[in-house]
Enzyme design. Structure first.
Site, PDB file in Angstrom:
ATOM      1  N   ILE A 162      48.541  29.888  36.788  1.00 42.05           N
ATOM      2  CA  ILE A 162      47.396  30.564  36.172  1.00 42.05           C
ATOM      3  C   ILE A 162      47.820  30.749  34.711  1.00 42.05           C
ATOM      4  O   ILE A 162      48.910  31.250  34.435  1.00 42.05           O
ATOM      5  CB  ILE A 162      47.067  31.899  36.878  1.00 42.05           C
ATOM      6  CG1 ILE A 162      45.868  32.604  36.228  1.00 42.05           C
ATOM      7  CG2 ILE A 162      48.248  32.840  36.955  1.00 42.05           C
ATOM      8  CD1 ILE A 162      45.336  33.808  37.024  1.00 42.05           C
ATOM      9  N   SER A 163      47.013  30.269  33.784  1.00 41.78           N
ATOM     10  CA  SER A 163      47.412  30.274  32.370  1.00 41.78           C
ATOM     11  C   SER A 163      47.590  31.697  31.850  1.00 41.78           C
ATOM     12  O   SER A 163      46.992  32.645  32.348  1.00 41.78           O
ATOM     13  CB  SER A 163      46.356  29.572  31.508  1.00 41.78           C
ATOM     14  OG  SER A 163      46.404  28.191  31.721  1.00 41.78           O
TER      15      SER A 163
END
Length: 213
Positions: free
Chosen positions: A63-64
């Site tokens: 997840i960025s």
């Protein structure tokens, strides 16, 4: 699936951190404050949800970092009702930000495991992208083109031509380009044949893989 006042407080702090790093788009900051990022992570990692860090989510994906999500979203300059193509649904957090900005989102994921879990999660959370597709993002989505904006959430060794061709005139493509480290790159389509290109600093993403479903 709880979202508490404590979580909201942590989100407000996260929005301040992201703003301090240079994000000024009020709608994007509002999305950071509103979207319960902890629900996009395995519950055992809840404490990490509101740190400005990337985090593993399974299937060798991440997840960025919230700042990166905000940075890419700000570059897209989304207006309500615009058609946006997202390459790499991942956890769905970036998708949720785009939906918060009132975009019509078409999103493609090539990892089957992630595609399944994120599809179920969207239904549970009442997130409604226009389409969620299992497939190869390199090819874009010609049947729905042209798009007002395209966002790529994985590092691309080069810019897929299919994506450039699927932009409207005036449309924006935001893509991290490079092998080990990527340069965030913005393409704006000026005419049928002409694109303006801007390079906007170094980032690290998982690779965008071609034909690897």
């Amino acid at each position: 699936m709880k979202d508490t006042l404590k979580h909201r407080g942590m989100r407000n702090k996260l929005a301040e951190v992201v703003a301090a790093k240079g994000i000024t788009d009020k709608q994007v900051l509002e999305a950071i404050k509103t979207i319960p990022r902890h629900l996009f992570l395995d519950s055992s990692f809840e404490d990490h949800a509101y740190q400005d860090k990337a985090f593993p989510i399974g299937a060798d994906q991440t997840i960025s970092q919230p700042y990166t999500v905000a940075f890419q979203s700000e570059l897209l300059q989304v207006k309500p009702g615009q058609k946006i193509l997202e390459i790499g649904t991942g956890s769905g957090y970036q998708t949720a930000v785009l939906l918060h900005l009132k975009a019509k989102v078409y999103t493609i994921e090539r990892q089957q495991e992630l595609f399944k879990t994120t599809s179920l999660f969207f239904k549970k959370m009442y997130y409604r992208p226009k389409k969620m597709i299992f497939g190869d993002g390199y090819k874009g989505l010609p049947e729905e083109a042209p798009f007002d904006g395209i966002i790529v959430t994985a590092g691309a060794p080069e810019v897929p031509r299919a994506l450039l061709s699927q932009l409207k005139v005036g449309g924006r493509l935001v893509i991290p380009v490079g092998e080990n480290e990527q340069t965030m790159t913005l393409f704006v389509r000026k005419s049928e044949k002409e694109f303006e290109k801007k390079e906007l600093g170094a980032f690290r993403f998982v690779p965008l893989l071609e034909d690897k479903n």
